[in-house]
Scaffold this motif. Sequence first.
Motif, PDB file in Angstrom:
ATOM      1  N   GLU A  21       1.302  -1.301   0.203  1.00  0.00           N
ATOM      2  CA  GLU A  21      -0.342   0.372  -0.241  1.00  0.00           C
ATOM      3  C   GLU A  21       1.150   1.160   0.130  1.00  0.00           C
ATOM      4  OE1 GLU A  21      -2.941   2.701  -0.277  1.00  0.00           O
ATOM      5  OE2 GLU A  21      -2.597   1.036  -0.512  1.00  0.00           O
ATOM      6  N   ALA A  22       1.654   1.312   0.628  1.00  0.00           N
ATOM      7  CA  ALA A  22       2.804   2.478   0.561  1.00  0.00           C
ATOM      8  C   ALA A  22       3.396   2.655  -0.678  1.00  0.00           C
ATOM      9  CB  ALA A  22       3.906   2.048   1.952  1.00  0.00           C
ATOM     10  N   VAL A  23       3.771   1.748  -1.454  1.00  0.00           N
ATOM     11  CA  VAL A  23       4.130   2.203  -2.597  1.00  0.00           C
ATOM     12  C   VAL A  23       3.082   2.659  -3.884  1.00  0.00           C
ATOM     13  CG1 VAL A  23       4.725   1.459  -4.711  1.00  0.00           C
ATOM     14  CG2 VAL A  23       5.755   0.212  -2.534  1.00  0.00           C
ATOM     15  N   ARG A  24       1.832   2.605  -3.599  1.00  0.00           N
ATOM     16  CA  ARG A  24       0.861   2.619  -4.553  1.00  0.00           C
ATOM     17  C   ARG A  24       0.465   3.788  -4.484  1.00  0.00           C
ATOM     18  NH1 ARG A  24      -3.434   4.201  -3.971  1.00  0.00           N
ATOM     19  NH2 ARG A  24      -3.550   3.454  -1.966  1.00  0.00           N
ATOM     20  N   ALA A  25       0.190   4.275  -2.581  1.00  0.00           N
ATOM     21  CA  ALA A  25       0.405   5.761  -2.762  1.00  0.00           C
ATOM     22  C   ALA A  25       0.924   6.303  -2.532  1.00  0.00           C
ATOM     23  CB  ALA A  25       0.002   5.388  -0.708  1.00  0.00           C
ATOM     24  N   ALA A  26       2.506   6.170  -2.459  1.00  0.00           N
ATOM     25  CA  ALA A  26       3.551   7.375  -3.029  1.00  0.00           C
ATOM     26  C   ALA A  26       3.724   7.086  -4.892  1.00  0.00           C
ATOM     27  CB  ALA A  26       5.558   6.365  -2.625  1.00  0.00           C
ATOM     28  N   ALA A  27       3.712   6.424  -4.783  1.00  0.00           N
ATOM     29  CA  ALA A  27       3.341   6.628  -6.905  1.00  0.00           C
ATOM     30  C   ALA A  27       1.369   7.063  -7.157  1.00  0.00           C
ATOM     31  CB  ALA A  27       2.675   5.026  -7.488  1.00  0.00           C
ATOM     32  N   ARG A  62       0.278   9.681  -5.453  1.00  0.00           N
ATOM     33  CA  ARG A  62       0.920  11.369  -5.009  1.00  0.00           C
ATOM     34  C   ARG A  62       2.028  11.679  -6.018  1.00  0.00           C
ATOM     35  NH1 ARG A  62       1.176   9.095   0.135  1.00  0.00           N
ATOM     36  NH2 ARG A  62       3.140   9.300   0.278  1.00  0.00           N
ATOM     37  N   ALA A  63       2.661  11.033  -6.410  1.00  0.00           N
ATOM     38  CA  ALA A  63       3.663  11.126  -7.301  1.00  0.00           C
ATOM     39  C   ALA A  63       2.872  11.767  -8.629  1.00  0.00           C
ATOM     40  CB  ALA A  63       4.396  10.095  -7.563  1.00  0.00           C
ATOM     41  N   TRP A  64       1.936  11.024  -9.126  1.00  0.00           N
ATOM     42  CA  TRP A  64       1.074  10.587 -11.083  1.00  0.00           C
ATOM     43  C   TRP A  64       0.506  12.265 -10.413  1.00  0.00           C
ATOM     44  CZ3 TRP A  64       2.527   9.960 -15.013  1.00  0.00           C
ATOM     45  CH2 TRP A  64       3.418   8.806 -15.260  1.00  0.00           C
ATOM     46  N   GLU A  65      -0.418  12.543  -9.248  1.00  0.00           N
ATOM     47  CA  GLU A  65      -1.292  13.312  -9.002  1.00  0.00           C
ATOM     48  C   GLU A  65       0.138  14.431  -9.282  1.00  0.00           C
ATOM     49  OE1 GLU A  65      -4.996  12.082  -6.479  1.00  0.00           O
ATOM     50  OE2 GLU A  65      -2.892  12.200  -4.624  1.00  0.00           O
ATOM     51  N   ASP A  80      10.487  13.554   1.191  1.00  0.00           N
ATOM     52  CA  ASP A  80      11.480  12.903   1.837  1.00  0.00           C
ATOM     53  C   ASP A  80      10.789  11.081   2.623  1.00  0.00           C
ATOM     54  OD1 ASP A  80      12.547  14.883   2.493  1.00  0.00           O
ATOM     55  OD2 ASP A  80      12.581  15.898   4.500  1.00  0.00           O
ATOM     56  N   ASP A  81       9.436  11.329   2.132  1.00  0.00           N
ATOM     57  CA  ASP A  81       8.457  10.412   2.566  1.00  0.00           C
ATOM     58  C   ASP A  81       9.276   9.799   1.207  1.00  0.00           C
ATOM     59  OD1 ASP A  81       7.141  11.381   0.646  1.00  0.00           O
ATOM     60  OD2 ASP A  81       5.860  10.667   1.509  1.00  0.00           O
ATOM     61  N   GLU A  82       9.038  10.257  -0.206  1.00  0.00           N
ATOM     62  CA  GLU A  82       9.977   9.049  -1.474  1.00  0.00           C
ATOM     63  C   GLU A  82      11.172   8.311  -0.802  1.00  0.00           C
ATOM     64  OE1 GLU A  82       9.146  10.434  -5.601  1.00  0.00           O
ATOM     65  OE2 GLU A  82       7.378  10.842  -4.647  1.00  0.00           O
ATOM     66  N   VAL A  83      11.320   9.596  -0.271  1.00  0.00           N
ATOM     67  CA  VAL A  83      13.841   8.638  -0.073  1.00  0.00           C
ATOM     68  C   VAL A  83      13.237   7.685   0.660  1.00  0.00           C
ATOM     69  CG1 VAL A  83      15.674   9.371   0.342  1.00  0.00           C
ATOM     70  CG2 VAL A  83      14.335  11.065  -1.008  1.00  0.00           C
ATOM     71  N   GLU A  84      12.913   7.996   1.477  1.00  0.00           N
ATOM     72  CA  GLU A  84      12.475   6.807   2.315  1.00  0.00           C
ATOM     73  C   GLU A  84      12.408   5.580   2.002  1.00  0.00           C
ATOM     74  OE1 GLU A  84      13.915   5.563   6.366  1.00  0.00           O
ATOM     75  OE2 GLU A  84      14.086   7.081   5.295  1.00  0.00           O
ATOM     76  N   LEU A  85      11.125   5.421   1.865  1.00  0.00           N
ATOM     77  CA  LEU A  85      10.706   4.568   0.910  1.00  0.00           C
ATOM     78  C   LEU A  85      12.087   3.679   0.241  1.00  0.00           C
ATOM     79  CD1 LEU A  85       8.029   2.599   0.910  1.00  0.00           C
ATOM     80  CD2 LEU A  85       7.212   3.937  -0.629  1.00  0.00           C
ATOM     81  N   ALA A  86      11.900   4.708  -1.064  1.00  0.00           N
ATOM     82  CA  ALA A  86      12.820   3.688  -1.806  1.00  0.00           C
ATOM     83  C   ALA A  86      14.244   3.355  -1.554  1.00  0.00           C
ATOM     84  CB  ALA A  86      13.538   5.217  -3.036  1.00  0.00           C
ATOM     85  N   ARG A  87      14.583   3.502  -0.229  1.00  0.00           N
ATOM     86  CA  ARG A  87      15.612   2.736   0.617  1.00  0.00           C
ATOM     87  C   ARG A  87      15.776   1.304   0.358  1.00  0.00           C
ATOM     88  NH1 ARG A  87      18.869   6.977   2.686  1.00  0.00           N
ATOM     89  NH2 ARG A  87      17.413   8.450   4.329  1.00  0.00           N
ATOM     90  N   ASP A  88      14.105   0.732   0.740  1.00  0.00           N
ATOM     91  CA  ASP A  88      14.084  -0.483   0.530  1.00  0.00           C
ATOM     92  C   ASP A  88      14.066  -0.525  -1.278  1.00  0.00           C
ATOM     93  OD1 ASP A  88      12.681  -3.438   0.443  1.00  0.00           O
ATOM     94  OD2 ASP A  88      10.871  -2.481   1.162  1.00  0.00           O
TER      95      ASP A  88
END
Length: 270
Positions: A37-43, A45-48, A220-228
Amino acid sequence: MSEAVELLFDRSALAEDVVCRKRLVQPPAFAPPALPEAVRAAACRAWEARTRSEYVGVMITRKLHGLLVDVNAPMDLQELALGMMLQEQQHAALCAAAAASLGSDGVVPFELAELQQARSPQPVEAQLHELICGTYAVGEVTALALIRHALKALPDSPYRDVLATIAADEVLHARIGPLLLAELRAGRTAEWLPYRGDDRVRPFVLRQLDAMRRRAVVEDDEVELARDPAAAEGLALLGIPEPVAFKAAYLAALAVDVPAAFAKAGLALD
């Protein structure tokens, strides 16, 4: 403080009419994979955010066309401005469709000033100079460099296809500013837009570059998420490149691509 508004990016019944449909941009068939869900939500937001950026581009290009009309610019330039405005509208529609495939309700917030793109008290000619040299020769050159970076970094997917469609149009958007600057400097626009001079344009552009270097660019949350690594791979499948490399590409565009564009127009920024 600017007033905040929300716009709904939806489609009417006319979009399915056989005649209208042929004249509307059609998004690809999105089929997002099953991801956290975190990946879908971040993506989403990015497309919005991309939808917001492209729709603001509609308003900026609308302003450009109006200013060109006011100075009685050549008809081909007015036509190009109208064409770019339509392209920005189509880009916004494609980005909104990508966001919708990830769960967006289509409601995107804006600052009212972004949508109004009000004219300043400056003379029309000065406002045109700022659009040509700032928005197009700096902003759109940077945008093209970023979308090319994304296309190289992303795997094949319908989301990447949207970016490829946008990139094909951005070639014109990034080209028109330096081309017009070269015309200005050569004196070939003197009858409708006299050049303000390198001593006024260069400081303006350098201030623009300095302001752009200070922008956050990535969340910042995208950077943190992408560490995985798994999350970063999932984001890439949804058209979102790795954020640290994306920011590096942004800074490189400001340091290399933009000065090169101005150099082609005959104006050294250093």
